[in-house]
Design an enzyme around this catalytic site. Structure first.
Site, PDB file in Angstrom:
ATOM      1  CD  GLU A 176      -2.864  -0.548   2.569  1.00 50.10           C
ATOM      2  OE1 GLU A 176      -2.964   0.627   2.988  1.00 50.10           O
ATOM      3  OE2 GLU A 176      -3.362  -1.515   3.167  1.00 50.10           O
ATOM      4  CG  ASP A 233      -3.998   7.346   8.253  1.00 46.51           C
ATOM      5  OD1 ASP A 233      -4.159   6.115   8.206  1.00 46.51           O
ATOM      6  OD2 ASP A 233      -3.938   8.070   7.254  1.00 46.51           O
ATOM      7  CE1 TYR A 249      -7.717  -2.209   7.007  1.00 45.90           C
ATOM      8  CE2 TYR A 249      -6.624  -1.404   5.035  1.00 45.90           C
ATOM      9  CZ  TYR A 249      -6.659  -1.555   6.395  1.00 45.90           C
ATOM     10  OH  TYR A 249      -5.641  -1.052   7.174  1.00 45.90           O
TER      11      TYR A 249
END
Length: 294
Positions: free
Chosen positions: A69, A80, A195
């Site tokens: 990635e 994040d 995911y």
């Protein structure tokens, strides 16, 4: 006429994301035959600097990474944690743009022709640049697909359609508390893999995982069936974490913050020695994770 018809059919097959030429699908099929799970490693394009990024990918692949990635730095990375936020901001401060990130991708693709390479970023970058223009640039750079954490399936019609036209995968995220019905919807919109976020909250290394993560993996696998693999990420930083996820049924693990932490902590004497030590550490770390997935 028959030749042109066949060419159109070949183009449609190449854009479907399900042919033997698809690097992501081919990788998962190969690993399944070996009884292995995939190791997916995340790096920030341009961190610690643009020159070092391709070398970092080289080290991770040498250690056993199956898929990479490549994070395109964004000013407001809502999914994040502080580790990746700091690295992303450092890359932005150094002048890394989406175009420069794709230049790094071209270098990686040249060195690793068969390596699945995904862009992880936020949808505003693609919208601002224009879907077709940016997707074309990504395809030319050797990108195989996208992970956009802020793109819900309900609003993804144009995105998935344009990505399919360019033959690129769209990986959608699911959380531990996603309902079985919505998991099926996410799986049906995903290509490449789905995911699954392993924990509640944002990215970042952690010491252990709860039973709810194992239950979430089971539900995700049931929803995906045999149609698409399930990759699990967020918080994975140790071989025992990799074994936990593989034992719970995950087809892949995704490791990001732990890699960025190692880059940030890299020490040594001069710059060349420091870089060499960092790359050796990353290779060893990837190898330890990959060993736990076999």
């Amino acid at each position: 006429m028959q030749g042109k018809k066949q060419q159109r059919q070949d183009n449609n097959n190449n854009n479907s994301g399900s042919t033997a030429a698809d690097r992501i699908g081919a990788t998962f099929r190969r690993l399944e035959q070996r009884g292995e799970r995939a190791l997916i490693c995340y790096v920030v394009a341009g961190y610690p600097d643009a020159e070092a990024t391709a070398g970092i990918v080289d080290a991770l692949v040498a250690g056993g990474a199956d898929i990479i990635e490549l994070g395109i730095p964004f000013s407001d990375p809502i999914a994040d944690g502080p580790t990746i936020q700091k690295a992303s901001q450092a890359a932005l401060d150094a002048g890394v743009t989406p175009e420069k990130a794709l230049q790094i991708a071209k270098i990686v693709r040249k060195r690793h022709p068969d390596l699945p390479l995904l862009v992880m970023t936020y949808s505003n970058i693609l919208v601002h640049a224009g879907w077709d223009g940016f997707l074309s640039k990504c395809r030319a750079a050797g990108i195989d697909g996208f992970i956009l954490p802020d793109m819900p399936v309900e609003e993804a019609g144009e995105y998935t359609a344009k990505a399919a036209e360019h033959g690129m995968a769209t990986v959608f995220l699911a959380s531990p508390n996603t309902s079985p019905e919505r998991l099926k919807e996410i799986a049906s919109h995903s290509s490449g893999f789905m995911y699954l976020v392993s924990v509640y909250g944002i990215t970042g290394a952690r010491s252990s995982f709860e039973d709810y993560t194992k239950d979430a993996i089971k539900r995700a696998k049931e929803a995906a069936g045999h149609k698409i693999p399930v990759g699990v990420g967020f918080g994975i930083s140790r071989p025992e974490h990799a074994r936990f996820m593989a034992g719970a049924g995950a087809d892949a693990i995704i490791v990001g913050s732990a890699i960025i932490d190692r880059i940030a902590r890299a020490g040594g004497g001069g710059r060349r020695q420091q870089t060499a030590m960092m790359l050796a550490d990353l290779k060893s770390f990837a190898a330890s994770l990959k060993k736990a997935l076999k």
